[in-house]
Scaffold this motif. Structure first.
Motif, PDB file in Angstrom:
ATOM      1  N   LEU A   1       0.816  -1.212   0.000  1.00  0.00           N
ATOM      2  CA  LEU A   1       0.000   0.000   0.000  1.00  0.00           C
ATOM      3  C   LEU A   1       0.852   1.265   0.000  1.00  0.00           C
ATOM      4  O   LEU A   1       0.335   2.360  -0.179  1.00  0.00           O
ATOM      5  CB  LEU A   1      -0.923   0.002   1.226  1.00  0.00           C
ATOM      6  CG  LEU A   1      -1.859  -1.214   1.338  1.00  0.00           C
ATOM      7  CD1 LEU A   1      -2.651  -1.155   2.645  1.00  0.00           C
ATOM      8  CD2 LEU A   1      -2.805  -1.276   0.145  1.00  0.00           C
ATOM      9  N   THR A   2       2.167   1.102   0.188  1.00  0.00           N
ATOM     10  CA  THR A   2       3.039   2.268   0.337  1.00  0.00           C
ATOM     11  C   THR A   2       3.328   2.930  -1.002  1.00  0.00           C
ATOM     12  O   THR A   2       3.262   4.157  -1.125  1.00  0.00           O
ATOM     13  CB  THR A   2       4.359   1.853   1.029  1.00  0.00           C
ATOM     14  OG1 THR A   2       4.037   1.155   2.232  1.00  0.00           O
ATOM     15  CG2 THR A   2       5.205   3.056   1.350  1.00  0.00           C
ATOM     16  N   VAL A   3       3.634   2.116  -2.008  1.00  0.00           N
ATOM     17  CA  VAL A   3       3.920   2.679  -3.331  1.00  0.00           C
ATOM     18  C   VAL A   3       2.670   3.352  -3.917  1.00  0.00           C
ATOM     19  O   VAL A   3       2.757   4.491  -4.398  1.00  0.00           O
ATOM     20  CB  VAL A   3       4.542   1.607  -4.257  1.00  0.00           C
ATOM     21  CG1 VAL A   3       4.543   2.070  -5.707  1.00  0.00           C
ATOM     22  CG2 VAL A   3       5.956   1.287  -3.786  1.00  0.00           C
ATOM     23  N   PRO A   4       1.489   2.708  -3.858  1.00  0.00           N
ATOM     24  CA  PRO A   4       0.295   3.440  -4.316  1.00  0.00           C
ATOM     25  C   PRO A   4       0.045   4.732  -3.527  1.00  0.00           C
ATOM     26  O   PRO A   4      -0.394   5.730  -4.086  1.00  0.00           O
ATOM     27  CB  PRO A   4      -0.846   2.431  -4.101  1.00  0.00           C
ATOM     28  CG  PRO A   4      -0.193   1.104  -4.214  1.00  0.00           C
ATOM     29  CD  PRO A   4       1.179   1.290  -3.595  1.00  0.00           C
ATOM     30  N   PHE A   5       0.370   4.725  -2.234  1.00  0.00           N
ATOM     31  CA  PHE A   5       0.206   5.936  -1.415  1.00  0.00           C
ATOM     32  C   PHE A   5       1.126   7.044  -1.928  1.00  0.00           C
ATOM     33  O   PHE A   5       0.694   8.195  -2.114  1.00  0.00           O
ATOM     34  CB  PHE A   5       0.526   5.607   0.044  1.00  0.00           C
ATOM     35  CG  PHE A   5       0.512   6.778   0.992  1.00  0.00           C
ATOM     36  CD1 PHE A   5      -0.599   7.591   1.102  1.00  0.00           C
ATOM     37  CD2 PHE A   5       1.619   7.045   1.798  1.00  0.00           C
ATOM     38  CE1 PHE A   5      -0.608   8.665   1.997  1.00  0.00           C
ATOM     39  CE2 PHE A   5       1.615   8.102   2.693  1.00  0.00           C
ATOM     40  CZ  PHE A   5       0.502   8.922   2.793  1.00  0.00           C
ATOM     41  N   ALA A   6       2.381   6.694  -2.208  1.00  0.00           N
ATOM     42  CA  ALA A   6       3.333   7.684  -2.717  1.00  0.00           C
ATOM     43  C   ALA A   6       2.863   8.206  -4.084  1.00  0.00           C
ATOM     44  O   ALA A   6       2.918   9.414  -4.357  1.00  0.00           O
ATOM     45  CB  ALA A   6       4.731   7.070  -2.813  1.00  0.00           C
ATOM     46  N   ARG A   7       2.375   7.309  -4.934  1.00  0.00           N
ATOM     47  CA  ARG A   7       1.843   7.720  -6.238  1.00  0.00           C
ATOM     48  C   ARG A   7       0.660   8.664  -6.058  1.00  0.00           C
ATOM     49  O   ARG A   7       0.523   9.680  -6.746  1.00  0.00           O
ATOM     50  CB  ARG A   7       1.449   6.461  -7.032  1.00  0.00           C
ATOM     51  CG  ARG A   7       1.156   6.665  -8.508  1.00  0.00           C
ATOM     52  CD  ARG A   7      -0.326   6.895  -8.823  1.00  0.00           C
ATOM     53  NE  ARG A   7      -1.191   5.874  -8.268  1.00  0.00           N
ATOM     54  CZ  ARG A   7      -2.413   6.138  -7.798  1.00  0.00           C
ATOM     55  NH1 ARG A   7      -2.909   7.355  -7.801  1.00  0.00           N
ATOM     56  NH2 ARG A   7      -3.148   5.154  -7.285  1.00  0.00           N
ATOM     57  N   TYR A   8      -0.212   8.338  -5.100  1.00  0.00           N
ATOM     58  CA  TYR A   8      -1.388   9.176  -4.820  1.00  0.00           C
ATOM     59  C   TYR A   8      -0.980  10.583  -4.379  1.00  0.00           C
ATOM     60  O   TYR A   8      -1.529  11.573  -4.848  1.00  0.00           O
ATOM     61  CB  TYR A   8      -2.223   8.484  -3.734  1.00  0.00           C
ATOM     62  CG  TYR A   8      -3.361   9.285  -3.151  1.00  0.00           C
ATOM     63  CD1 TYR A   8      -4.576   9.390  -3.821  1.00  0.00           C
ATOM     64  CD2 TYR A   8      -3.218   9.927  -1.920  1.00  0.00           C
ATOM     65  CE1 TYR A   8      -5.632  10.119  -3.270  1.00  0.00           C
ATOM     66  CE2 TYR A   8      -4.273  10.654  -1.369  1.00  0.00           C
ATOM     67  CZ  TYR A   8      -5.469  10.748  -2.053  1.00  0.00           C
ATOM     68  OH  TYR A   8      -6.501  11.475  -1.507  1.00  0.00           O
ATOM     69  N   LEU A   9       0.009  10.659  -3.490  1.00  0.00           N
ATOM     70  CA  LEU A   9       0.456  11.975  -3.015  1.00  0.00           C
ATOM     71  C   LEU A   9       1.032  12.798  -4.163  1.00  0.00           C
ATOM     72  O   LEU A   9       0.690  13.969  -4.335  1.00  0.00           O
ATOM     73  CB  LEU A   9       1.521  11.816  -1.916  1.00  0.00           C
ATOM     74  CG  LEU A   9       1.085  11.159  -0.611  1.00  0.00           C
ATOM     75  CD1 LEU A   9       2.234  11.166   0.390  1.00  0.00           C
ATOM     76  CD2 LEU A   9      -0.120  11.874  -0.012  1.00  0.00           C
ATOM     77  N   ALA A  10       1.912  12.168  -4.964  1.00  0.00           N
ATOM     78  CA  ALA A  10       2.558  12.903  -6.057  1.00  0.00           C
ATOM     79  C   ALA A  10       1.516  13.329  -7.089  1.00  0.00           C
ATOM     80  O   ALA A  10       1.499  14.479  -7.551  1.00  0.00           O
ATOM     81  CB  ALA A  10       3.638  12.037  -6.702  1.00  0.00           C
ATOM     82  N   MET A  11       0.623  12.412  -7.445  1.00  0.00           N
ATOM     83  CA  MET A  11      -0.357  12.689  -8.498  1.00  0.00           C
ATOM     84  C   MET A  11      -1.309  13.806  -8.094  1.00  0.00           C
ATOM     85  O   MET A  11      -1.697  14.636  -8.914  1.00  0.00           O
ATOM     86  CB  MET A  11      -1.137  11.397  -8.778  1.00  0.00           C
ATOM     87  CG  MET A  11      -2.161  11.500  -9.865  1.00  0.00           C
ATOM     88  SD  MET A  11      -2.842   9.831 -10.159  1.00  0.00           S
ATOM     89  CE  MET A  11      -4.575  10.253 -10.354  1.00  0.00           C
ATOM     90  N   ASN A  12      -1.681  13.838  -6.824  1.00  0.00           N
ATOM     91  CA  ASN A  12      -2.648  14.835  -6.371  1.00  0.00           C
ATOM     92  C   ASN A  12      -1.983  16.027  -5.679  1.00  0.00           C
ATOM     93  O   ASN A  12      -2.670  16.869  -5.108  1.00  0.00           O
ATOM     94  CB  ASN A  12      -3.671  14.176  -5.439  1.00  0.00           C
ATOM     95  CG  ASN A  12      -4.484  13.126  -6.157  1.00  0.00           C
ATOM     96  OD1 ASN A  12      -5.323  13.445  -6.979  1.00  0.00           O
ATOM     97  ND2 ASN A  12      -4.196  11.851  -5.876  1.00  0.00           N
TER      98      ASN A  12
END
Lengths: 481, 481
Positions: free
Chosen positions: B102-113
């Motif tokens: 869940l950490t990599v999707p979380f990092a992607r979510y932060l960067a994307m948004n």
């Protein structure tokens, strides 16, 4: 191997061609999917809790199944739509597909575990490689929410409970007025038989009838005659019936209709089942919400008995200003033969169930919140521990510890020396009801200020009584609201 | 096309060869996965609720991300383990993979948004094509449960709150005594530097140190020298330190160690960070649970600061009678550079977080319930509406309606004329506390019997007061318990 070499080269070429070097990354979620942010999650959690309360009120258990199944489990269950199934890559093992709905995994679960009785709900995501229409709330990854009763029971008792569950859920979600249409597959089959539809066309004509909620009869008639090869007289015969709707008196009227029930056991059985169903509906207080509607057909092939569908009667705008129309919000029916498809000896477990269109519920609620300009709280923090001057971090930490120890939802700033104004603004933004404000002079007097964030009213409490004082204020506030 | 034709033929051949015709279906879930039945779900729901209460007590929001990501989002994040990622088939669109954590999707979510501040939890399933060891609770589909604080804040304030969250969760789950080991990546790097490890070997030597929780120092020393090419003197130097553990006094002692901190800023910074961390731990009441342990290294490459891991001290047997050992139950740390890997301008968002080993929690609790022979309730039904004679179905339905209308959890048999004994046995099996028993003569007198299922004590109440009487009995019972 040469092919994979070429593909590798092409991939390398691709990254060169877009002129941004190999580290260029497209930041997006896969087509037809989305992240759910905190306020979307808060709305979903609220909807799920309300729905689950109803399921629990009816004594349902819950289960979960893997997100993927052996591909062969899904094969042959969805007709044409099978092309929309997501497959996993063959990485040297089993051939797998993502689940397309929750019903087929449920049937597989019953057969595999030889379970012949269960009342269960399942809320989970399913996957369809459909053309996404995200403006209209149609995604490739979306929630389904199913309630099913499996077991060999007496007629219509579980069936009518499913409709009662739908009614309680829609009432609890406060989505406005709704109507639950009911019909029976045996009646439809009997009607087709009586009108002279060849048996191999029952299912495809059923699909045509299913379009009556969106298209006028003339169009459906055309489709039956021109695309599906019925004679106009047969189509006219169907048309005479499928435009009827009513209550028990319509059932009684059709039971007197010699043309329909004279030759046709199936039509008579369907009508008698509906008579019992409507009687039970009245016992469960559903008489005003349920309407017998011969145009209701439901798309899926596997229904074998009563079918139903709930529609919202109020017209709500979606998030994007489109009218969401008068649409289906829940639907289901009896399917007695699906579990047998998985059993080595084709032993059936009769089932009846309903699927709540939760994605549609989310759209309606999000549209309503947007038009009300209502802000959704995304946390449940009860008190924010603020400091009025510098160098009070350790005092904030000690107070937070005490609050957490007392099971009070509390937070404080992660900065050593935050500005008081910034802290209070944060409380307002997040909808936190109380702030405990630490100040040097107050601490010297053994005092902490408790501030009601909205009214800005402050009281002073003893430092050692903060947790109790917070608890008292919260209890008083919830009593007043 | 010829290939696909051949494959088709082969598939057809396959079904003929196994001698069972084309409808033979293997009834199983995919390798390394399982269904969760009602009692497993009840245990999970209880654990999730306890954990979420703690997250909410600390003001966390929740988010969700799709179950799959563009493959390139996951590429290069998991080192060797990338081979364990599940890919989706290329069905003519994007190339997708199931999430691995869940950490990599979380990092992607932060960067994307472009989110630079959030405190969020995420409980969801992740997927790894690992060799399943289901007896030891290792599956290919399993839950992760993460809590992370993202944002540019002052040192150690969010970090220590993560440890406080772990402590509250483990306490609330009543798993027995635990210890939270902490260390710091900068201290480890400084130690390696001071001992003379070449910088390009820091990460691989870190992996060797990480094995100290399972292997004796001699084995780890051997690996460092024979497999990873350190000189025995360098390995000995490392060994002198990584076997140390203690509290603040060990930090102070090492800060005086010229060999370690004399030349090496990184070691000094790490130690000073730990000094602050341990001070804050004391303010949060964690001093007895936290131990500074130089052997703690954590496997993942992306940690940049403090790292921690909680271990259970009590030895619990698993469901299958194996000793579950003294094992890690939660772990995490600071990772300040992961989000930057997704940002086009490599803008970082500092993060610190913790992952609760919920699958391990489930194993421990299931083992405990199995050894206690405790039966888990899978529904919350409060009253079962039973009938003592035939022909009372409609009376049962009317009473159920009233109970549901009063928000009481109630059910009745789906058979027209169930036997009383069968109904009462069902109540005992399902742990339903009360039965409302309808009988002809009682109904004629306007009376219903309410039976306490365990004690078999019965009282008579007026038919029109059943809902209120049930409510009163339940309130009294919960007051007594």
């Amino acid at each position: 191997e040469e092919v994979s070499h070429l593909l590798n080269l092409k991939a390398q070429l691709g990254t060169v061609e877009d002129g941004s070097g190999p580290h260029k990354l497209i930041l997006k979620t896969p087509k037809g999917t989305r992240d759910y942010g905190p306020s979307q999650m808060a709305i979903r959690a609220d909807v799920f809790n309300k729905i689950i309360s109803v399921f629990k009120r009816h004594g349902a258990e819950t289960i979960d199944t893997p997100i993927f199944e052996l591909k062969e489990v899904l094969t042959g269950k969805y007709g044409e739509d099978s092309k929309l199934i997501y497959d996993l890559a063959d990485q040297g093992g089993e051939i797998l597909s993502l689940r397309y709905d929750l019903t087929v995994p449920f049937a597989r679960y019953l057969a595999m575990n030889k379970i012949s009785n269960i009342k269960r709900y399942h809320m989970a995501k399913v996957y369809r490689r459909d053309n996404p229409a995200m403006m209209r709330g149609r995604y490739r990854e979306f929630y389904q929410c199913d309630f099913d009763i499996a077991g060999q029971y007496d007629p219509m008792i579980p069936d009518v409970e499913c409709v009662r569950v739908v009614s309680e859920i829609l009432t609890s979600l406060q989505l406005g007025d709704f109507l639950i249409k009911v019909n029976h597959r045996q009646l439809l089959d009997g009607l087709f038989e009586a009108c002279g539809v060849p048996p191999d066309k029952f299912r495809t004509i059923c699909s045509s009838v299913d379009k009556l909620d969106k298209s006028p009869w003339e169009e459906v008639h055309n489709e039956m005659v021109n695309e599906k090869g019925l004679s106009p007289a047969v189509a006219d015969c169907i048309g005479k019936y499928v435009r009827l709707s009513g209550k028990t008196e319509l059932v009684e009227q059709l039971l007197q209709d010699e043309m329909l029930v004279g030759q046709c056991k199936s039509a008579r059985d369907g009508l008698e089942a509906l008579r019992l169903f409507l009687k039970y509906c009245t016992l469960y207080g559903l008489q005003d919400q349920v309407s017998f509607d011969l145009s209701l057909a439901r798309g899926l092939d596997y229904y074998t008995g009563v079918i139903y569908e709930a529609v919202l009667l109020s017209d709500t705008k979606t998030e994007h200003g489109e009218s969401s129309g008068v649409g289906s919000i829940a639907g289901g029916g009896r399917y007695d033969n699906l579990v047998g498809m998985f059993d080595p000896k084709h032993k059936n477990v009769p089932c009846v169930g309903v699927s709540i269109g939760v994605e549609r519920v989310f759209s309606v609620l999000e549209a309503r919140l947007a038009s009300n300009k209502t802000k959704v709280r995304t946390t449940e923090v009860e008190v924010f521990v603020a400091s009025a001057q510098k160098n009070l971090l350790e005092d904030r930490m000690k107070l937070c510890k005490e609050l957490w120890d007392s099971n009070i939802k509390a937070e404080h700033s992660y900065k050593r020396n935050p500005k008081l104004l910034a802290q209070l603004q944060y409380c307002e933004e997040m909808g936190i009801p109380l702030a405990a404000i630490l100040g040097e002079s107050e601490l010297a007097r053994g005092i902490v200020k408790l501030r009601h964030v909205v009214t800005r009213h402050e009281i002073e409490v003893q430092r050692e009584n903060v947790a109790q004082a917070v608890r008292d204020l919260l209890t008083k506030a919830s009593g007043n609201s």
